[in-house]
Scaffold this motif. Structure first.
Motif, mmCIF file in Angstrom:
data_model
loop_
_atom_site.group_PDB
_atom_site.id
_atom_site.type_symbol
_atom_site.label_atom_id
_atom_site.label_comp_id
_atom_site.label_asym_id
_atom_site.label_seq_id
_atom_site.Cartn_x
_atom_site.Cartn_y
_atom_site.Cartn_z
ATOM 1 N N ARG A 1 51.190 -1.089 6.569
ATOM 2 C CA ARG A 1 49.844 -1.977 6.788
ATOM 3 C C ARG A 1 49.374 -1.967 5.441
ATOM 4 O O ARG A 1 49.308 -0.496 4.447
ATOM 5 C CB ARG A 1 49.188 -1.094 7.826
ATOM 6 C CG ARG A 1 47.455 -2.003 8.127
ATOM 7 C CD ARG A 1 47.295 -0.999 8.696
ATOM 8 N NE ARG A 1 45.394 -1.429 8.701
ATOM 9 C CZ ARG A 1 44.815 -1.969 9.800
ATOM 10 N NH1 ARG A 1 45.457 -3.412 10.301
ATOM 11 N NH2 ARG A 1 43.887 -2.681 9.823
ATOM 12 N N HIS B 1 39.820 5.579 6.628
ATOM 13 C CA HIS B 1 40.800 5.699 8.532
ATOM 14 C C HIS B 1 40.637 7.101 8.935
ATOM 15 O O HIS B 1 39.761 8.566 8.301
ATOM 16 C CB HIS B 1 42.520 5.610 8.043
ATOM 17 C CG HIS B 1 43.001 4.504 8.220
ATOM 18 N ND1 HIS B 1 42.301 4.181 6.701
ATOM 19 C CD2 HIS B 1 42.671 3.904 8.777
ATOM 20 C CE1 HIS B 1 42.240 2.611 7.278
ATOM 21 N NE2 HIS B 1 43.451 2.615 8.481
ATOM 22 N N ARG C 1 41.309 10.974 10.182
ATOM 23 C CA ARG C 1 42.270 11.472 9.799
ATOM 24 C C ARG C 1 42.383 13.211 10.278
ATOM 25 O O ARG C 1 41.552 14.114 10.769
ATOM 26 C CB ARG C 1 42.850 11.659 8.183
ATOM 27 C CG ARG C 1 43.916 12.987 7.839
ATOM 28 C CD ARG C 1 43.837 12.788 6.290
ATOM 29 N NE ARG C 1 44.786 13.843 5.642
ATOM 30 C CZ ARG C 1 45.313 13.791 4.460
ATOM 31 N NH1 ARG C 1 45.071 13.596 3.559
ATOM 32 N NH2 ARG C 1 46.496 14.858 4.395
ATOM 33 N N LEU D 1 47.054 10.616 11.309
ATOM 34 C CA LEU D 1 45.703 9.825 11.797
ATOM 35 C C LEU D 1 45.710 9.506 13.211
ATOM 36 O O LEU D 1 46.825 9.291 13.938
ATOM 37 C CB LEU D 1 45.974 8.055 11.232
ATOM 38 C CG LEU D 1 46.651 8.363 9.813
ATOM 39 C CD1 LEU D 1 46.295 6.883 8.755
ATOM 40 C CD2 LEU D 1 45.307 8.848 8.414
ATOM 41 N N LEU E 1 44.651 5.973 14.929
ATOM 42 C CA LEU E 1 44.219 4.669 14.767
ATOM 43 C C LEU E 1 43.833 3.487 16.185
ATOM 44 O O LEU E 1 43.639 4.678 16.858
ATOM 45 C CB LEU E 1 46.021 4.054 14.207
ATOM 46 C CG LEU E 1 46.786 4.218 14.063
ATOM 47 C CD1 LEU E 1 47.920 3.747 13.274
ATOM 48 C CD2 LEU E 1 46.047 4.386 12.189
ATOM 49 N N ASN E 2 43.290 2.630 15.561
ATOM 50 C CA ASN E 2 42.353 1.890 16.371
ATOM 51 C C ASN E 2 43.432 1.519 17.470
ATOM 52 O O ASN E 2 44.467 1.669 17.246
ATOM 53 C CB ASN E 2 42.278 0.652 15.570
ATOM 54 C CG ASN E 2 40.634 0.044 16.374
ATOM 55 O OD1 ASN E 2 40.001 0.372 17.607
ATOM 56 N ND2 ASN E 2 40.626 -1.071 16.225
ATOM 57 N N ASN F 1 46.445 -2.544 16.509
ATOM 58 C CA ASN F 1 46.408 -2.414 14.639
ATOM 59 C C ASN F 1 47.655 -3.743 14.223
ATOM 60 O O ASN F 1 48.214 -4.022 15.433
ATOM 61 C CB ASN F 1 46.809 -1.248 14.154
ATOM 62 C CG ASN F 1 45.951 -0.055 14.668
ATOM 63 O OD1 ASN F 1 45.238 0.193 14.380
ATOM 64 N ND2 ASN F 1 46.047 0.269 16.291
ATOM 65 N N LEU G 1 54.764 3.840 8.379
ATOM 66 C CA LEU G 1 54.511 4.246 10.281
ATOM 67 C C LEU G 1 55.727 4.014 10.747
ATOM 68 O O LEU G 1 56.370 3.075 10.479
ATOM 69 C CB LEU G 1 53.661 3.969 10.774
ATOM 70 C CG LEU G 1 52.353 5.053 11.191
ATOM 71 C CD1 LEU G 1 52.096 4.506 10.018
ATOM 72 C CD2 LEU G 1 51.133 3.808 12.260
ATOM 73 N N GLY H 1 47.203 1.506 19.192
ATOM 74 C CA GLY H 1 47.154 2.766 18.668
ATOM 75 C C GLY H 1 47.290 4.383 19.374
ATOM 76 O O GLY H 1 48.340 4.130 20.382
ATOM 77 N N TYR I 1 49.578 8.912 14.682
ATOM 78 C CA TYR I 1 50.561 8.796 14.609
ATOM 79 C C TYR I 1 50.211 9.648 13.071
ATOM 80 O O TYR I 1 49.929 9.836 12.431
ATOM 81 C CB TYR I 1 50.683 6.987 13.926
ATOM 82 C CG TYR I 1 51.169 6.462 14.445
ATOM 83 C CD1 TYR I 1 52.042 6.028 15.261
ATOM 84 C CD2 TYR I 1 49.749 6.403 15.642
ATOM 85 C CE1 TYR I 1 52.327 4.331 16.050
ATOM 86 C CE2 TYR I 1 49.999 4.907 16.778
ATOM 87 C CZ TYR I 1 51.144 3.905 17.021
ATOM 88 O OH TYR I 1 51.670 3.411 17.549
ATOM 89 N N ALA J 1 52.153 9.330 9.040
ATOM 90 C CA ALA J 1 51.855 8.103 8.293
ATOM 91 C C ALA J 1 52.607 9.047 7.018
ATOM 92 O O ALA J 1 52.303 10.155 6.269
ATOM 93 C CB ALA J 1 50.899 7.547 8.119
ATOM 94 N N CYS K 1 51.657 7.543 2.900
ATOM 95 C CA CYS K 1 50.653 6.738 2.622
ATOM 96 C C CYS K 1 51.239 7.306 0.483
ATOM 97 O O CYS K 1 51.847 7.933 0.341
ATOM 98 C CB CYS K 1 49.674 7.366 2.571
ATOM 99 S SG CYS K 1 48.420 6.835 1.506
#
Length: 296
Positions: free
Chosen positions: A212, A220, A222, A233, A235-236, A239, A258, A286, A289, A291, A293
């Motif tokens: 993403r 976001h 965290r 994270l 998440l919504n 997503n 992810l 969501g 998760y 992740a 980066c």
């Protein structure tokens, strides 16, 4: 690069004052209470299916009653070896079962047909065009209802259920569902079919590597630092991700990568050809998760 973005790479000044963001977590973060409901309509509670442990060690997710109610569809799919033909069978089944071409048989008794014609295809396309739209509110509300994961963002952060932003989301969701033809039950079948096809076409595969592109990582939520300083994270509730890393890079300066359990994929662009165009999009349920980066 903003200071809030630098935090994701361990570069923010004053880290000693931000233990949640900058120190390694002394215990595994869990799904916050204000991000979940105590009940849902599947075989696992939200606190489990939305957890970091579930991302690492997923188990099957089953929506209540869907397989029992639609056994005839499953029998027909089982007897069909070609994926393309199975997609046609699924679409025909949904059209007939929900009377999408004959609204009068579904109880429509007159008046404007615009809302009655809203169906799963319109919801998926509306989401793809704008995830903060009325269709997006319906999709996020479906996740809330079925999996017990509350939305965290819809046009703006949703933190206070008594606040204006959350009430606006609830209003949009209600408007999106009003006068429709069992819209959430249609989405139940979309999820069940997606999971069926994963099991049929990729047996034994538990995770997908999805990406993403984002511009501001600090926006976001965290929860902690994972191994190697990788962010954990929240998440919504729903997503958009892509399986194409280069395509993800077109949407932001940072790429989140992810390992997504296949059980948390609602839909993807190859499932029903012609429904979504481009972007190789995956709709991901969501929760918490871990992740990776990367800065482009």
């Amino acid at each position: 690069m903003k200071n809030t973005d630098r935090q994701f790479f361990g570069e923010a000044p004053g880290c000693d004052n931000s233990p949640t963001l900058c120190r390694a977590a002394d215990k595994e973060p869990t799904l916050p209470r204000d991000a979940r409901l105590p009940i849902n309509r599947c075989n696992l509670p939200a606190v489990i299916l939305g957890s970091l442990s579930y991302q690492r060690h997923p188990a099957p997710l089953k929506l209540d009653g869907v397989e029992e109610l639609h056994r005839d569809l499953l029998r027909r799919l089982d007897a069909t070896p070609e994926p393309g033909r199975r997609a046609e069978i699924f679409q025909d089944y949904v059209t007939v079962h929900f009377c999408l071409d004959h609204l009068e048989e579904a109880g429509f008794s007159g008046g404007p047909k615009g809302r009655a014609k809203a169906n799963y295809v319109r919801m998926l396309r509306g989401w793809s065009f704008d995830s903060d739209s009325r269709e997006g509110a319906v999709m996020k509300g479906w996740v809330e209802s079925r999996f017990g994961l509350l939305p965290r963002y819809h046009g703006e952060p949703l933190r206070d259920q008594g606040g204006t932003a959350y009430q606006r989301y609830v209003e949009m969701r209600a408007q999106g569902l009003y006068g429709t033809n069992a819209l959430e039950a249609q989405l139940d079948l979309v999820y069940a079919y997606c999971q069926y096809e994963f099991a049929r076409q990729q047996p034994g595969v538990s995770h997908l590597t999805l990406h993403r592109g984002v511009n501001h990582l600090g926006e976001h939520e965290r929860l902690a630092d994972g191994p190697g300083g990788r962010p954990v994270l929240l998440l919504n509730s729903l997503n958009s991700f892509t399986c194409n890393r280069e395509r993800a890079g077109e949407f932001g300066d940072f790429i989140l990568t992810l390992q997504v359990p296949v059980t948390k994929v609602l839909f993807h662009c190859r499932l029903l050809p012609g429904t979504l165009q481009g972007e190789e999009e995956f709709l991901v349920i969501g929760g918490v998760y871990g992740a990776e980066c990367a800065f482009l």
